[in-house]
Design a protein around this motif. Structure first.
Motif: not given
Length: 221
Positions: A65-71
């Motif tokens: 989830l964090l990768w999807w939001r921050l990438a």
């Protein structure tokens, strides 16, 4: 009748020297206290390692989830030529693709450090099963995060996406992990942090005590 001149000698008390000589247990008898510092046992360690593997793997969903939001998004542009569509990068010199891999790597390293610290605080002891479970959980968690981020990101059918948004309209590329070596960041950081904490703050092995050993008496002054 007269009393004897020399009184009988007092009975010899063996209790004074009882603590100096340790008798070896008979053959085949279990040694009391010999395994007090050896840990909880292989079965218990295996169960704990399995629990750590599951918990660390589940945390991969949060990483995804964090990768999807921050990438960062890689911008694409579609162009129509007759009935065919062509999709190309809008910024050919952009570093967004590198940023996608870097974001995953940094997040995975952070998750690995936290999971290694959490495992040490919970277990307070090392062990091969624990290290293996931590590494396996980190690898499975990275795989889960990678696939979840790709699934949550833009569609992989870029032609259909270009047709949906229209000619010349910028749209984000699918979320991809170019450097697959980033999947090893989580297990590497977790094992490294856990081994370091165990070496610095873990329990020390006690000095071995041999049954039947007679301690040496101090030399007279």
């Amino acid at each position: 009748m007269t009393a004897p001149l020399n009184p009988p000698p007092p009975p010899h008390d063996h209790s004074a020297n009882a603590h100096q000589v340790r008798q070896a247990p008979p053959a085949g008898a279990p040694m009391a206290g010999a395994y007090e510092e050896d840990g909880p046992g292989m079965k218990t360690e295996a169960r704990e390692a399995a629990v750590i593997t599951v918990l660390v793997t589940v945390c991969g969903a949060l990483l995804g989830l964090l990768w999807w939001r921050l990438a960062p998004h890689v911008p694409l542009v579609g162009d129509q030529s007759g009935n065919s569509w062509v999709v190309y990068l809008k910024d050919t010199e952009g570093e967004q693709a590198v940023g996608v891999d870097g974001t995953f790597t940094l997040l995975a390293l952070a998750f690995g450090a936290v999971s290694g610290l959490a495992a040490f605080l919970w277990r307070r002891r090392g062990g091969v099963p624990l290290v293996v479970g931590l590494a396996l959980g980190g690898l499975l968690g990275s795989l889960l995060a990678w696939r979840l981020g790709v699934w949550l990101g833009p569609t992989s059918d870029v032609i259909a996406h270009a047709r949906a948004v229209g000619k010349g309209v910028t749209f984000p590329a699918p979320l991809r992990l170019g450097a697959k070596a980033a999947l090893l960041s989580w297990p590497f950081a977790a094992v490294l942090v856990h081994l370091g904490l165990t070496a610095l703050f873990g329990p020390r092995d006690p000095e071995p005590q041999h049954p039947g050993e007679v301690p040496l008496a101090p030399a007279p002054q």
